[in-house]
Design a protein around this motif. Structure first.
Motif, PDB file in Angstrom:
ATOM      1  N   GLY A   1       0.693  -1.137  -0.010  1.00  0.00           N
ATOM      2  CA  GLY A   1      -0.105  -0.057  -0.107  1.00  0.00           C
ATOM      3  C   GLY A   1       0.897   1.361  -0.293  1.00  0.00           C
ATOM      4  N   ASP A   2       0.029   2.220   0.339  1.00  0.00           N
ATOM      5  CA  ASP A   2       0.973   3.569   0.472  1.00  0.00           C
ATOM      6  C   ASP A   2       2.123   3.720   1.542  1.00  0.00           C
ATOM      7  OD1 ASP A   2       1.678   6.124   1.159  1.00  0.00           O
ATOM      8  OD2 ASP A   2       0.443   6.917  -0.553  1.00  0.00           O
ATOM      9  N   PRO A   3       3.332   3.817   1.317  1.00  0.00           N
ATOM     10  CA  PRO A   3       4.129   3.602   2.225  1.00  0.00           C
ATOM     11  C   PRO A   3       4.263   4.521   3.208  1.00  0.00           C
ATOM     12  CG  PRO A   3       5.441   4.390   0.149  1.00  0.00           C
ATOM     13  CD  PRO A   3       3.906   3.959  -0.049  1.00  0.00           C
ATOM     14  N   ALA A   4       3.892   5.783   3.030  1.00  0.00           N
ATOM     15  CA  ALA A   4       3.696   6.837   4.217  1.00  0.00           C
ATOM     16  C   ALA A   4       2.529   6.602   5.028  1.00  0.00           C
ATOM     17  CB  ALA A   4       3.561   8.332   3.296  1.00  0.00           C
ATOM     18  N   GLY A   5       1.658   5.527   4.680  1.00  0.00           N
ATOM     19  CA  GLY A   5       0.410   5.357   5.530  1.00  0.00           C
ATOM     20  C   GLY A   5       0.696   4.373   6.602  1.00  0.00           C
ATOM     21  N   ILE A   6      -0.487   3.781   7.065  1.00  0.00           N
ATOM     22  CA  ILE A   6      -0.278   2.692   8.251  1.00  0.00           C
ATOM     23  C   ILE A   6      -0.007   1.402   7.707  1.00  0.00           C
ATOM     24  CG2 ILE A   6      -1.625   4.086   9.760  1.00  0.00           C
ATOM     25  CD1 ILE A   6      -4.058   2.261   9.098  1.00  0.00           C
ATOM     26  N   GLY A   7      -0.085   0.923   6.229  1.00  0.00           N
ATOM     27  CA  GLY A   7       0.146   0.114   5.760  1.00  0.00           C
ATOM     28  C   GLY A   7       1.502  -0.883   6.381  1.00  0.00           C
ATOM     29  N   PRO A   8       2.787  -0.176   6.440  1.00  0.00           N
ATOM     30  CA  PRO A   8       3.814  -1.136   7.172  1.00  0.00           C
ATOM     31  C   PRO A   8       3.714  -1.461   8.585  1.00  0.00           C
ATOM     32  CG  PRO A   8       4.664   1.050   5.828  1.00  0.00           C
ATOM     33  CD  PRO A   8       3.229   0.833   5.692  1.00  0.00           C
ATOM     34  N   GLU A   9       2.838  -0.594   9.240  1.00  0.00           N
ATOM     35  CA  GLU A   9       2.567  -0.857  10.573  1.00  0.00           C
ATOM     36  C   GLU A   9       1.651  -2.096  10.842  1.00  0.00           C
ATOM     37  OE1 GLU A   9       0.917   1.241  14.648  1.00  0.00           O
ATOM     38  OE2 GLU A   9       1.535   2.472  13.099  1.00  0.00           O
ATOM     39  N   ILE A  10       0.510  -2.069  10.122  1.00  0.00           N
ATOM     40  CA  ILE A  10      -0.507  -3.120  10.272  1.00  0.00           C
ATOM     41  C   ILE A  10       0.052  -4.265   9.500  1.00  0.00           C
ATOM     42  CG2 ILE A  10      -2.483  -1.351  10.434  1.00  0.00           C
ATOM     43  CD1 ILE A  10      -3.107  -1.929   7.517  1.00  0.00           C
ATOM     44  N   VAL A  11       0.780  -4.337   8.599  1.00  0.00           N
ATOM     45  CA  VAL A  11       1.297  -5.873   7.883  1.00  0.00           C
ATOM     46  C   VAL A  11       2.086  -6.291   9.151  1.00  0.00           C
ATOM     47  CG1 VAL A  11       3.055  -6.595   6.474  1.00  0.00           C
ATOM     48  CG2 VAL A  11       1.112  -5.063   5.502  1.00  0.00           C
ATOM     49  N   PHE A  12       2.893  -5.286   9.810  1.00  0.00           N
ATOM     50  CA  PHE A  12       3.777  -6.022  10.770  1.00  0.00           C
ATOM     51  C   PHE A  12       3.154  -6.532  12.195  1.00  0.00           C
ATOM     52  CE2 PHE A  12       6.578  -6.480  14.707  1.00  0.00           C
ATOM     53  CZ  PHE A  12       7.731  -6.675  14.236  1.00  0.00           C
ATOM     54  N   LYS A  13       1.911  -5.791  12.557  1.00  0.00           N
ATOM     55  CA  LYS A  13       1.242  -6.099  13.394  1.00  0.00           C
ATOM     56  C   LYS A  13       0.329  -7.460  13.249  1.00  0.00           C
ATOM     57  CE  LYS A  13       0.906  -1.911  16.022  1.00  0.00           C
ATOM     58  NZ  LYS A  13      -0.001  -0.685  16.396  1.00  0.00           N
ATOM     59  N   ALA A  14      -0.126  -7.569  11.787  1.00  0.00           N
ATOM     60  CA  ALA A  14      -0.914  -8.641  11.451  1.00  0.00           C
ATOM     61  C   ALA A  14       0.183  -9.947  11.775  1.00  0.00           C
ATOM     62  CB  ALA A  14      -1.331  -8.581  10.145  1.00  0.00           C
ATOM     63  N   TRP A  15       1.215  -9.727  11.170  1.00  0.00           N
ATOM     64  CA  TRP A  15       2.401 -10.851  11.142  1.00  0.00           C
ATOM     65  C   TRP A  15       2.457 -11.198  12.551  1.00  0.00           C
ATOM     66  CZ3 TRP A  15       7.154 -10.685  13.424  1.00  0.00           C
ATOM     67  CH2 TRP A  15       7.779 -11.961  13.304  1.00  0.00           C
ATOM     68  N   SER A  16       2.743 -10.371  13.516  1.00  0.00           N
ATOM     69  CA  SER A  16       2.883 -10.579  14.938  1.00  0.00           C
ATOM     70  C   SER A  16       1.859 -11.458  15.457  1.00  0.00           C
ATOM     71  CB  SER A  16       3.084  -9.335  15.897  1.00  0.00           C
ATOM     72  OG  SER A  16       4.210  -8.529  15.191  1.00  0.00           O
ATOM     73  N   ALA A  17       0.513 -11.258  14.864  1.00  0.00           N
ATOM     74  CA  ALA A  17      -0.711 -12.034  15.532  1.00  0.00           C
ATOM     75  C   ALA A  17      -0.544 -13.121  14.936  1.00  0.00           C
ATOM     76  CB  ALA A  17      -2.020 -11.111  15.140  1.00  0.00           C
ATOM     77  N   LEU A  18      -0.305 -13.504  13.628  1.00  0.00           N
ATOM     78  CA  LEU A  18      -0.657 -14.668  12.740  1.00  0.00           C
ATOM     79  C   LEU A  18       0.569 -15.544  12.552  1.00  0.00           C
ATOM     80  CD1 LEU A  18      -2.522 -13.137   9.877  1.00  0.00           C
ATOM     81  CD2 LEU A  18      -3.457 -14.337  11.857  1.00  0.00           C
TER      82      LEU A  18
END
Length: 334
Positions: A11-28
């Protein structure tokens, strides 16, 4: 092959994409579904709140399962220049588009089970000449030349526990919606939705409610003629084609609990008619699904949230739900 990973475009690298991707990985990471991120390795690491050692470059999608429990697997397609969280720029547009194209290519080749897209900022893409209203239409174009059996999308569906809604028009200004409606468009959206309910959600005899456009569904033409001239004939045509469709129904009485027990999805005529009830039911966990494509595609039901990007405040509920739903649909399609 049920063990195929998913591809997640950053997604847009200036948005929350990088953060929610990492948090999703942490959960899964210990339970799955596994996924590989298509994006800029440095931006994914930036979203990991300083734990860059938990982000690893991989050469192909099939490496994702091997490393997923230890690190976020990333197919690295670098940005041409650094991006600052919260400061979108059209200079990142070429990379954002390439990430989406690569993820879709992986899905079309069968290397991944489906695509999950982190949010994009359409304004930034428009500044670079992006000609599509959004992700949905772009994905339709990218997959247009590939075979697909059945009614063809793209049709946008939003899903939350207890409610699914599909849209006939998506990012249309409200003033343009009436002129954008036709019997053919409503029938096609209804056929695509019914097909997806059977194929992707396992509902053998799907029931489809069709919303009216005007207050009280037009009251037999006294508050607008669209229901008489367009929506009603479309509902009858859907029934003639074997779809258990009802309506047009007043939208203000379609979404309470008792009404939701009577259908499997609602066909809505414009953006807010569909999205408001979904977000009222589950603001954090709704999922956007693209129906009628030869690939599986889901995304979080929210935007880039530039105002909180890089601050560690973003919730990953919707991204996690989108990843899980993409996996469930991909497994049903096998």
């Amino acid at each position: 092959m049920k063990n195929r990973p998913l591809a997640v475009s950053l997604g847009d690298p200036a948005g929350i994409g990088p953060e929610i991707v990492f948090k999703a990985w942490s959960a899964l990471r210990h339970t799955g579904p596994s996924f590989v991120v298509v994006g800029d390795l440095r931006q994914v690491a930036a979203g990991s709140a300083g734990t860059a050692g938990l982000v690893r470059q991989v050469s192909a999608a099939d490496d994702a399962n091997r490393v997923f429990s230890q690190a976020v697997p990333v197919i690295d397609i670098p940005l041409l220049e650094p991006v600052v969280a919260g400061n979108p720029s059209s200079r990142a547009a070429k990379a954002v588009i390439a990430w989406i194209e690569t993820a879709v290519g992986l899905a079309l080749s069968g290397a991944v089970g489906g695509v999950v897209t982190a949010p994009i900022a359409k304004e930034s893409l428009y500044g670079a000449g992006f000609p599509f209203p959004g992700h949905t239409e772009f994905l339709g174009e990218l997959t247009l030349a590939h075979r697909y059996d059945g009614a063809r999308g793209p049709i946008m569906m939003l899903a939350a526990p207890g409610l699914r809604v599909s849209l006939v028009t998506v990012h249309k200004p409200l003033a343009e919606v009436p002129a954008s409606l036709s019997v053919e468009k409503i029938v096609n959206a209804g056929l695509v939705t019914a097909q997806a309910l059977r194929r992707d959600f396992g509902i053998e005899r799907p029931r489809l409610a069709v919303a009216g456009l005007n207050p009280h569904a037009g009251e037999n033409g006294t508050i607008g003629r669209e229901e008489v001239q367009i929506v009603g004939p479309a509902v009858r045509a859907l029934r003639d084609l074997g779809v258990a469709a009802t309506g047009p129904s007043p939208a203000d009485s379609l979404f309470h609990e008792a009404a939701r027990a009577k259908y499997d999805a609602v066909l809505c005529l414009y953006h807010d008619q569909a999205l408001i009830p979904v977000k009222m039911l589950d603001f954090w966990g709704g999922v956007n699904i693209t129906l009628g494509l030869p690939i599986v595609r889901t995304s979080p039901d929210h935007g880039t949230a530039f105002d909180i990007a890089g601050r560690g405040l973003a919730r990953a509920d919707s991204m996690i739900a989108a990843i899980r739903m993409a996996k469930e649909i991909a497994d049903r399609r096998l």
